[in-house]
Motif scaffolding. Structure first.
Motif, PDB file in Angstrom:
ATOM      1  N   GLU A  55      39.312 180.956  -5.456  1.00 49.97           N
ATOM      2  CA  GLU A  55      39.851 180.357  -4.235  1.00 49.97           C
ATOM      3  C   GLU A  55      39.697 181.305  -3.048  1.00 49.97           C
ATOM      4  O   GLU A  55      40.042 182.491  -3.149  1.00 49.97           O
ATOM      5  CB  GLU A  55      41.319 180.019  -4.446  1.00 49.97           C
ATOM      6  N   PRO A  56      39.195 180.843  -1.904  1.00 54.72           N
ATOM      7  CA  PRO A  56      39.053 181.704  -0.723  1.00 54.72           C
ATOM      8  C   PRO A  56      40.412 182.179  -0.222  1.00 54.72           C
ATOM      9  O   PRO A  56      41.419 181.475  -0.349  1.00 54.72           O
ATOM     10  CB  PRO A  56      38.371 180.787   0.303  1.00 54.72           C
ATOM     11  N   LYS A  58      43.972 178.244   6.520  1.00 56.54           N
ATOM     12  CA  LYS A  58      43.531 178.179   7.905  1.00 56.54           C
ATOM     13  C   LYS A  58      42.157 177.521   8.058  1.00 56.54           C
ATOM     14  O   LYS A  58      41.833 177.013   9.134  1.00 56.54           O
ATOM     15  CB  LYS A  58      43.487 179.584   8.514  1.00 56.54           C
ATOM     16  N   ALA A  59      41.348 177.557   6.999  1.00 57.81           N
ATOM     17  CA  ALA A  59      39.956 177.096   7.130  1.00 57.81           C
ATOM     18  C   ALA A  59      39.623 175.974   6.159  1.00 57.81           C
ATOM     19  O   ALA A  59      38.480 175.843   5.734  1.00 57.81           O
ATOM     20  CB  ALA A  59      39.007 178.282   6.924  1.00 57.81           C
ATOM     21  N   LYS A  60      40.611 175.148   5.836  1.00 59.72           N
ATOM     22  CA  LYS A  60      40.387 174.103   4.827  1.00 59.72           C
ATOM     23  C   LYS A  60      39.242 173.178   5.207  1.00 59.72           C
ATOM     24  O   LYS A  60      38.353 172.908   4.396  1.00 59.72           O
ATOM     25  CB  LYS A  60      41.673 173.285   4.638  1.00 59.72           C
ATOM     26  N   MET A  61      39.224 172.674   6.440  1.00 59.25           N
ATOM     27  CA  MET A  61      38.202 171.710   6.835  1.00 59.25           C
ATOM     28  C   MET A  61      36.835 172.375   6.972  1.00 59.25           C
ATOM     29  O   MET A  61      35.801 171.759   6.697  1.00 59.25           O
ATOM     30  CB  MET A  61      38.596 171.018   8.139  1.00 59.25           C
ATOM     31  N   LEU A  62      36.806 173.636   7.402  1.00 58.71           N
ATOM     32  CA  LEU A  62      35.535 174.359   7.473  1.00 58.71           C
ATOM     33  C   LEU A  62      34.960 174.556   6.078  1.00 58.71           C
ATOM     34  O   LEU A  62      33.746 174.393   5.852  1.00 58.71           O
ATOM     35  CB  LEU A  62      35.746 175.706   8.162  1.00 58.71           C
ATOM     36  N   ASN A  89      44.567 167.245   0.491  1.00 58.15           N
ATOM     37  CA  ASN A  89      45.718 168.072   0.099  1.00 58.15           C
ATOM     38  C   ASN A  89      45.450 169.578   0.103  1.00 58.15           C
ATOM     39  O   ASN A  89      46.382 170.369  -0.030  1.00 58.15           O
ATOM     40  CB  ASN A  89      46.216 167.648  -1.288  1.00 58.15           C
ATOM     41  N   GLY A  90      44.198 169.989   0.214  1.00 57.89           N
ATOM     42  CA  GLY A  90      43.887 171.412   0.291  1.00 57.89           C
ATOM     43  C   GLY A  90      44.048 172.174  -1.001  1.00 57.89           C
ATOM     44  O   GLY A  90      44.103 173.411  -0.982  1.00 57.89           O
ATOM     45  N   VAL A  91      44.069 171.484  -2.134  1.00 60.50           N
ATOM     46  CA  VAL A  91      44.191 172.156  -3.429  1.00 60.50           C
ATOM     47  C   VAL A  91      42.796 172.529  -3.928  1.00 60.50           C
ATOM     48  O   VAL A  91      41.976 171.655  -4.223  1.00 60.50           O
ATOM     49  CB  VAL A  91      44.901 171.251  -4.459  1.00 60.50           C
ATOM     50  N   TRP A  92      42.526 173.828  -4.025  1.00 57.88           N
ATOM     51  CA  TRP A  92      41.192 174.320  -4.372  1.00 57.88           C
ATOM     52  C   TRP A  92      40.738 173.821  -5.743  1.00 57.88           C
ATOM     53  O   TRP A  92      39.570 173.493  -5.949  1.00 57.88           O
ATOM     54  CB  TRP A  92      41.175 175.840  -4.333  1.00 57.88           C
ATOM     55  N   ALA A  93      41.654 173.713  -6.677  1.00 58.95           N
ATOM     56  CA  ALA A  93      41.310 173.299  -8.038  1.00 58.95           C
ATOM     57  C   ALA A  93      40.741 171.885  -8.085  1.00 58.95           C
ATOM     58  O   ALA A  93      39.998 171.537  -9.013  1.00 58.95           O
ATOM     59  CB  ALA A  93      42.536 173.393  -8.944  1.00 58.95           C
ATOM     60  N   GLU A 103      30.584 162.254  -8.175  1.00 62.68           N
ATOM     61  CA  GLU A 103      31.831 162.842  -8.663  1.00 62.68           C
ATOM     62  C   GLU A 103      32.386 163.861  -7.670  1.00 62.68           C
ATOM     63  O   GLU A 103      33.598 163.915  -7.419  1.00 62.68           O
ATOM     64  CB  GLU A 103      31.585 163.499 -10.019  1.00 62.68           C
ATOM     65  N   MET A 104      31.488 164.676  -7.080  1.00 59.74           N
ATOM     66  CA  MET A 104      31.937 165.696  -6.137  1.00 59.74           C
ATOM     67  C   MET A 104      32.469 165.077  -4.850  1.00 59.74           C
ATOM     68  O   MET A 104      33.389 165.621  -4.220  1.00 59.74           O
ATOM     69  CB  MET A 104      30.788 166.654  -5.826  1.00 59.74           C
ATOM     70  N   ILE A 105      31.933 163.941  -4.440  1.00 60.63           N
ATOM     71  CA  ILE A 105      32.446 163.270  -3.240  1.00 60.63           C
ATOM     72  C   ILE A 105      33.922 162.922  -3.428  1.00 60.63           C
ATOM     73  O   ILE A 105      34.752 163.122  -2.532  1.00 60.63           O
ATOM     74  CB  ILE A 105      31.619 162.003  -2.930  1.00 60.63           C
ATOM     75  N   GLY A 106      34.276 162.411  -4.602  1.00 58.12           N
ATOM     76  CA  GLY A 106      35.673 162.100  -4.872  1.00 58.12           C
ATOM     77  C   GLY A 106      36.547 163.342  -4.856  1.00 58.12           C
ATOM     78  O   GLY A 106      37.655 163.328  -4.297  1.00 58.12           O
ATOM     79  N   ARG A 107      36.060 164.420  -5.468  1.00 60.81           N
ATOM     80  CA  ARG A 107      36.840 165.673  -5.476  1.00 60.81           C
ATOM     81  C   ARG A 107      37.001 166.217  -4.057  1.00 60.81           C
ATOM     82  O   ARG A 107      38.056 166.740  -3.693  1.00 60.81           O
ATOM     83  CB  ARG A 107      36.133 166.714  -6.351  1.00 60.81           C
TER      84      ARG A 107
END
Length: 338
Positions: free
Chosen positions: A185-186, A191-195, A173-177, A162-166
Motif C-alpha cells: 500500500e502506498p 491524499k492521493a487516492k484518485m491519482l 472507499n479507498g481500500v487498497w486491498a 475484473e480489474m474495472i470492478g475492483r
C-alpha cells in the motif's frame, strides 16, 4: 533560445485557490526553475525584459496558468508595472472562476470549481501580441498528407473486466486491498487516492502485466492487437517498404526488463518481421545514431520504429515511407513526425 518551450510551462507559483481544479502543479519542476534563473540573469545584465526566444507549436496546452507563466518568464517588468506580483493578481484581472457539475472517474457527478474563461480578452490579446509571432501551415505552404484517423475499439479482456470492478470499489472507499494487487500500500494513499486510481487505470488499459507478475498475456490485449495491425500494414506496404511508428509513453524500452515495446517486438518477430527491421528510439543515444536510424527508416531498411512522445515526437525527419502511426495510449502532449 528555447525550442519546445511548452515543456517549461510547469513553473512554481503560489496561490490561495488551492481547491480550484485544473490550475496545475503549484510546486513546479526543477527544469522550469532553472530556465527562469537563466532568463532572469540575462534580464538583469541587460536591464530589459524578454532575453529569450521561445519556440513552440503548443503555446497553451491545457491550463490558464500557462499564459501567466509565459509572461513571468518574458515580461517581468510589464507585470510589475501592472502591479501583478503573483498568479492570483493575474487571475483576478484576466480570468473568471466558476463552479459546475462534472463526472469523476467513477462516473459520479461532482461539483468542481475551475478557472473556465478569460475576461478582458482584448487587453490580454494585446499584451500577448507584444511578444509573440505565429506562422500557420497555410502561411508557410507546409506540405502535409491528408490524415486518415482510425480508432480501434475492442472489448476489455477478462482480467481487465475484473480489474474495472475492483478499481470502482477502490475509487469509492479507498481500500487498497480491493485492487487485489501484490504491491504494498502506498504511504500517501489518503491524499492521493484518485491519482493512484488514475495511474492504475492507465496501466490496466495498456496491459494488465504492468500491474504485476500475477497477470498474464492475452491474444486480445493491446499488445497483441497492435502487433497484428502493424503486421497487416507491413505486408500490404512491402512493395514500397512502407514504414510505421508506434508511440507509447508508458512502459518504454529498458534493456533486460519487461516492457510493452519489447513484448510487441517479440510478437512481430513471431509473425514474420525480421528483428533487424524493428528498432527502439531509446537505443539511438547520440545524434549521429539518431540520424543513421532516421536514414534507415527513409530508405526502408528499418520498417517499424518504437518511441515515446518526448523522444520521437518532434524533430524526426523519417517519414518518407511512412504508412501508419500507431498510438497505444493518448499522449499527454501533442507530437509531430515531420
Amino acid at each position: 533560445m528555447s525550442d519546445l518551450s511548452h515543456i517549461f510551462k510547469n513553473l512554481m507559483f503560489q496561490t490561495r485557490h488551492s481547491r480550484v481544479a485544473g490550475i496545475g502543479n503549484t510546486q513546479g519542476s526543477q527544469r522550469a526553475m532553472n530556465l527562469l534563473f537563466a532568463i532572469r540573469d540575462i534580464q538583469l545584465r541587460t536591464g530589459r525584459s524578454l532575453g529569450a526566444t521561445f519556440l513552440s507549436g503548443t503555446v497553451v496546452v491545457n491550463a490558464l496558468t500557462e499564459l501567466y507563466v509565459m509572461f513571468k518568464y518574458l515580461r517581468p517588468q510589464e507585470l510589475q508595472s501592472q502591479q501583478i506580483s503573483c498568479f492570483d493578481a493575474w487571475a483576478a484581472i484576466f480570468t473568471q472562476k466558476s463552479a459546475d457539475y462534472e463526472l469523476n472517474v467513477t462516473g459520479k457527478v461532482k461539483r468542481k470549481e475551475r478557472f473556465r474563461t478569460y475576461i478582458k480578452v482584448p487587453e490580454l490579446a494585446m499584451f500577448l501580441r507584444e511578444i509573440t509571432d505565429y506562422r500557420t501551415a497555410d502561411m508557410i505552404n507546409l506540405d502535409v498528407p491528408e490524415k486518415n484517423v482510425r480508432f480501434l475499439s475492442h472489448a476489455p479482456t477478462i482480467q481487465q473486466e475484473e480489474m474495472i470492478g475492483r478499481l470502482m470499489a477502490f475509487a469509492g472507499n479507498g481500500v487498497w486491498a480491493d485492487l487485489g494487487l501484490d504491491t504494498p500500500e502506498p504511504d500517501n494513499l489518503d491524499k492521493a487516492k484518485m491519482l493512484i486510481a488514475t495511474n492504475v487505470a492507465r496501466k490496466m488499459s495498456l496491459d494488465m502485466r504492468l500491474l504485476g507478475d500475477k497477470f498474464t498475456d492475452d491474444d486480445n490485449n493491446k499488445a497483441s492487437i497492435c502487433a497484428r495491425t502493424v503486421y497487416d500494414y507491413y505486408v500490404r506496404s512491402s512493395a514500397n517498404k512502407g514504414t510505421q511508428f508506434i508511440f507509447s509513453d508508458l512502459s518504454t524500452y529498458k534493456p533486460n526488463e519487461w516492457n510493452i515495446y519489447s513484448d510487441i517486438k517479440q510478437k512481430l518477430v513471431r509473425l514474420g518481421i525480421p528483428e533487424n527491421e524493428i528498432q527502439f528510439i531509446q537505443c539511438a543515444t547520440t545524434e549521429s545514431a539518431r540520424k543513421r536510424l532516421f536514414d534507415d527508416m527513409n530508405a526502408g531498411r528499418v520498417r517499424v520504429l518504437f518511441g515515446s512522445t518526448t523522444m520521437l515526437g518532434t524533430g524526426v525527419n523519417a517519414q518518407q515511407r511512412a504508412v501508419a502511426v500507431h498510438h497505444l495510449e493518448v499522449p499527454w502532449v501533442r507530437h509531430e513526425v515531420a
